[in-house]
Motif scaffolding. Structure first.
Motif, PDB file in Angstrom:
ATOM      1  N   ILE A 149       0.853  -1.182   0.000  1.00  0.00           N
ATOM      2  CA  ILE A 149       0.000   0.000   0.000  1.00  0.00           C
ATOM      3  C   ILE A 149       0.891   1.233   0.000  1.00  0.00           C
ATOM      4  N   GLY A 163      -2.689   5.356  -0.401  1.00  0.00           N
ATOM      5  CA  GLY A 163      -3.709   4.323  -0.255  1.00  0.00           C
ATOM      6  C   GLY A 163      -3.887   3.403  -1.442  1.00  0.00           C
ATOM      7  N   THR A 168      -3.280   0.205  -3.541  1.00  0.00           N
ATOM      8  CA  THR A 168      -2.912  -1.135  -3.096  1.00  0.00           C
ATOM      9  C   THR A 168      -2.618  -2.051  -4.274  1.00  0.00           C
ATOM     10  N   THR A 175      -6.691  -8.056   2.724  1.00  0.00           N
ATOM     11  CA  THR A 175      -6.863  -6.621   2.557  1.00  0.00           C
ATOM     12  C   THR A 175      -5.784  -5.895   3.348  1.00  0.00           C
ATOM     13  N   SER A 215      -4.164  -2.330   4.713  1.00  0.00           N
ATOM     14  CA  SER A 215      -4.599  -0.972   5.061  1.00  0.00           C
ATOM     15  C   SER A 215      -3.539  -0.339   5.947  1.00  0.00           C
TER      16      SER A 215
END
Length: 120
Positions: free
Chosen positions: A51, A55, A57, A68, A70
């Motif tokens: 990432i 933001g 990815t 996922t 983050s």
């Protein structure tokens, strides 16, 4: 000094979930990209997810749709939510970050790794 510390690994049954955290601390000005790598027993370390500071990815094909990535920039912390885990996800997961230190250097850092074991 800068440290990356991973946490959240453990033993889980196939189909289960884990959430890994990577906390960066020390003389950090800002963090550019954060990346999770994983290394299965007897195999090379491979990128799982990355990432950017804005933001964006990117995921390895074998984790797309299940993992996922983050980050919380205020906390200098990255996360990897892993769902629908499979036995082949077993391995050591490493956090990696490109960051700028308070003394102006742009460097790459690794965490010590956290073990993830998925039982069938």
């Amino acid at each position: 000094q800068v440290q990356l510390v991973e946490s959240g690994g453990g033993l889980v049954q196939a189909g289960g979930s884990l959430r890994l955290s990577c906390a960066a601390s020390g003389s950090i000005f800002n963090i550019d990209s954060m990346t999770w790598y994983r290394q299965a027993p007897g195999k090379q370390r491979k990128l799982a997810a990355t990432i950017t500071s804005t933001g964006n990815t990117n995921y390895a094909d074998d984790v797309k749709g299940r993992f996922t990535i983050s980050r919380d920039n205020a906390k200098n912390t990255g996360y990897l939510q892993m769902n629908s885990l499979k036995p082949e996800d077993t391995g050591v997961y490493y956090c990696n970050a490109d960051l700028r230190t308070t003394w102006g250097s742009f460097r790459n850092y690794w965490g010590q790794g956290t073990q993830v074991t998925v039982s069938s």
